[in-house]
Write a protein that holds these residues in place. Structure first.
Motif, PDB file in Angstrom:
ATOM      1  N   UNK A 148      39.541 121.448  70.302  1.00 16.97           N
ATOM      2  CA  UNK A 148      38.861 120.385  69.566  1.00 16.97           C
ATOM      3  C   UNK A 148      37.621 120.875  68.831  1.00 16.97           C
ATOM      4  N   UNK A 149      37.120 122.055  69.202  1.00 21.42           N
ATOM      5  CA  UNK A 149      35.950 122.612  68.529  1.00 21.42           C
ATOM      6  C   UNK A 149      36.336 123.582  67.418  1.00 21.42           C
ATOM      7  N   UNK A 150      37.299 124.464  67.705  1.00 26.83           N
ATOM      8  CA  UNK A 150      37.653 125.528  66.759  1.00 26.83           C
ATOM      9  C   UNK A 150      38.988 125.302  66.054  1.00 26.83           C
ATOM     10  N   UNK A 151      39.794 124.353  66.513  1.00 25.19           N
ATOM     11  CA  UNK A 151      41.127 124.178  65.946  1.00 25.19           C
ATOM     12  C   UNK A 151      42.115 125.105  66.610  1.00 25.19           C
ATOM     13  N   UNK A 152      42.890 125.831  65.829  1.00 28.73           N
ATOM     14  CA  UNK A 152      43.834 126.802  66.382  1.00 28.73           C
ATOM     15  C   UNK A 152      43.055 127.925  67.069  1.00 28.73           C
ATOM     16  N   UNK A 153      43.426 128.230  68.299  1.00 29.15           N
ATOM     17  CA  UNK A 153      42.744 129.297  69.051  1.00 29.15           C
ATOM     18  C   UNK A 153      43.777 130.150  69.777  1.00 29.15           C
ATOM     19  N   UNK A 171      48.711 127.256  67.300  1.00 32.75           N
ATOM     20  CA  UNK A 171      48.463 125.953  66.691  1.00 32.75           C
ATOM     21  C   UNK A 171      47.771 125.017  67.678  1.00 32.75           C
ATOM     22  N   UNK A 172      46.819 124.241  67.168  1.00 31.72           N
ATOM     23  CA  UNK A 172      46.073 123.320  68.008  1.00 31.72           C
ATOM     24  C   UNK A 172      46.998 122.409  68.795  1.00 31.72           C
ATOM     25  N   UNK A 173      48.049 121.919  68.178  1.00 29.28           N
ATOM     26  CA  UNK A 173      48.975 121.016  68.868  1.00 29.28           C
ATOM     27  C   UNK A 173      49.614 121.693  70.067  1.00 29.28           C
ATOM     28  N   UNK A 174      49.923 122.981  69.951  1.00 29.39           N
ATOM     29  CA  UNK A 174      50.532 123.710  71.067  1.00 29.39           C
ATOM     30  C   UNK A 174      49.514 123.956  72.174  1.00 29.39           C
TER      31      UNK A 174
END
Length: 459
Positions: A148-153, A171-174
């Protein structure tokens, strides 16, 4: 490269200090792998090490939520806070670097325990179940904040150093799917706490089943799964293990209150007030940042009630651009409240109110307005009235400002509600749409080949 080696050395030093045998020096990765979590006596130090890693990320977690948004003005000399205060954030800023490092320290230690604990003999099944569930919770929490802070990590699931030195973004969703899996597993296996349990058991230091349920409530709120957010917030509230403090001023002035679900504490030997990212130092000692005029006006409003205690005015601070106001939640001349609260019960009322309002459940004992008025009553503020859904949702946004100011929620709230651009462009001429994510720290991009050319847009 994700900075695991330095942290490994720190943990090894701390954990080995209690050993009576003189050990032959070995590489730091072997010190952890072969010596730290090897037998039953190692379990508790390893567990504490994981919570220590969580504690390391707490201050910059709060900064992400509130310093990035409209709650602060820069008032000092440090460039990191000038960037955050003036909304000219760069990828070399130390706050994102600190949060990233500590997120992955937490994930690494959790993975380490998850890998090493299961085969150790002599540890009861109940202890293994609880500690492993705590590690799933901590890993999920770190990934939730990270995504939620960096997006995709990078998705780190191993302690293998070679793998972790060259790992791309997921991906953020994953990442969030893995967070949900960890939180659900934690909820299943964490200890059940009954109403009436002693304060020593439920004072927010260690995760229990309700801690996982509280984060599931927040998770579902962020995902706009209103029905599930309401279900989980209700579970936390109805468990009656945690209760609202009678006076909001106690939230400001005391540590480990009876509504604290997860809180990280500091002792005299490691008080964060003296560090560059120590909240007491920033708010009180150096006055590096001060509350913005906008948030002060909100907190002094009639609707806020006694939550005005979040800030205090001192005319002696009026000099230059200093507005004289100070945040009170992280240590003052009168208070020793240096702890950082990550989850408390009042947030559950706000989550449930928002979930109910989004489902157009506004009035009645099971309505959004009833939940808001629980907090208004505690704050000795006027009851909420809302003629329709839009008015109720607006009231909830204001209530989150009054209740949760300087606990790290504001930026995330504006992002998830689609209000970020409107609020922040009015607040600062320097605001850019790309500031809906923090930058990947420069150092991480340079050390990890898989992050090359993977910087967030606008940085």
């Amino acid at each position: 490269m994700i900075r695991f080696i330095r942290y490994t050395a720190i943990l090894a030093t701390a954990w080995l200090a209690s050993c009576t045998a003189v050990l032959e020096p070995k590489p730091v990765d072997l010190l952890v792998d072969n010596l730290v979590l090897n037998e039953p006596n190692d379990v508790e130090p390893a567990r504490i090490g994981a919570y220590s890693a969580l504690r390391g990320m707490a201050a910059t977690n709060m900064m992400a939520g509130d310093f990035t948004a409209d709650y602060i003005r820069h008032n000092g000399t440090f460039n990191d806070y000038r960037e955050l205060g003036t909304k000219q954030i760069t990828s070399s800023n130390g706050a994102p670097a600190s949060l990233w490092s500590n997120l992955y320290r937490t994930i690494y230690v959790a993975n380490f325990v998850l890998e090493r604990l299961p085969p150790i003999s002599g540890v009861s099944a109940a202890t293994k179940k609880q500690v492993l569930a705590e590690m799933r919770f901590l890993r999920g929490y770190a990934n939730f904040i990270g995504a939620n802070t960096f997006g995709d990590i990078p998705k780190v699931t191993t302690t293998d150093q070679g793998t972790n030195r060259n790992i791309p973004r997921t991906a953020k969703a994953d990442i969030l799917a893995s967070v949900l899996e960890d939180f659900r597993a934690a909820e299943t296996d964490l200890a059940t706490i009954e109403a009436g349990s002693t304060a020593q058991v439920v004072n927010g230091t260690y995760a229990n089943k309700i801690t996982a349920q509280a984060m599931l409530a927040r998770y579902y709120l962020y995902q706009k799964n209103w029905a599930q957010a309401e279900v989980y917030a209700t579970r936390v509230i109805d468990a009656k293990v945690y209760s609202l403090e009678t006076n909001f001023e106690d939230i400001v002035s005391k540590d480990f209150t009876k509504e604290s679900i997860l809180e990280v504490g500091y002792g005299l030997s490691d008080d964060p007030g003296t560090s560059n990212f120590g909240l007491t130092n920033l708010f009180v000692g150096r006055r590096e940042v001060i509350p913005s005029d906008q948030v002060v006006v909100s907190l002094l409003s009639t609707e806020s009630g006694t939550r005005r205690a979040t800030v205090a005015f001192n005319s002696q601070n009026l000099q230059g651009d200093d507005n004289g106001w100070t945040v009170q939640k992280y240590g003052t001349a009168d208070n020793d409240n240096n702890n950082i609260v990550l989850i408390r019960l009042a947030e559950m009322y706000l989550i449930r109110a928002e979930a109910r309002a989004q489902q157009n459940k506004l009035t009645g004992t099971a309505g959004a307005i009833a939940d808001l008025n629980v907090l208004r009553a505690r704050a000795k503020a006027p009851n909420v009235s809302a003629a329709n859904q839009a008015e109720a949702i607006s009231a909830i946004e204001r209530e989150r400002v009054y209740e949760l100011a300087f606990e790290g929620h504001r930026w995330f709230d504006l992002i998830r509600t689609g209000r970020l651009q409107a609020v922040m462009t009015a607040f600062s001429p320097n605001w850019k749409a790309t500031y809906d994510r923090w930058p990947i720290p420069n150092g991480e991009v340079q050390r990890n080949p898989a992050l090359k050319d993977a910087q967030n847009p606008g940085y």
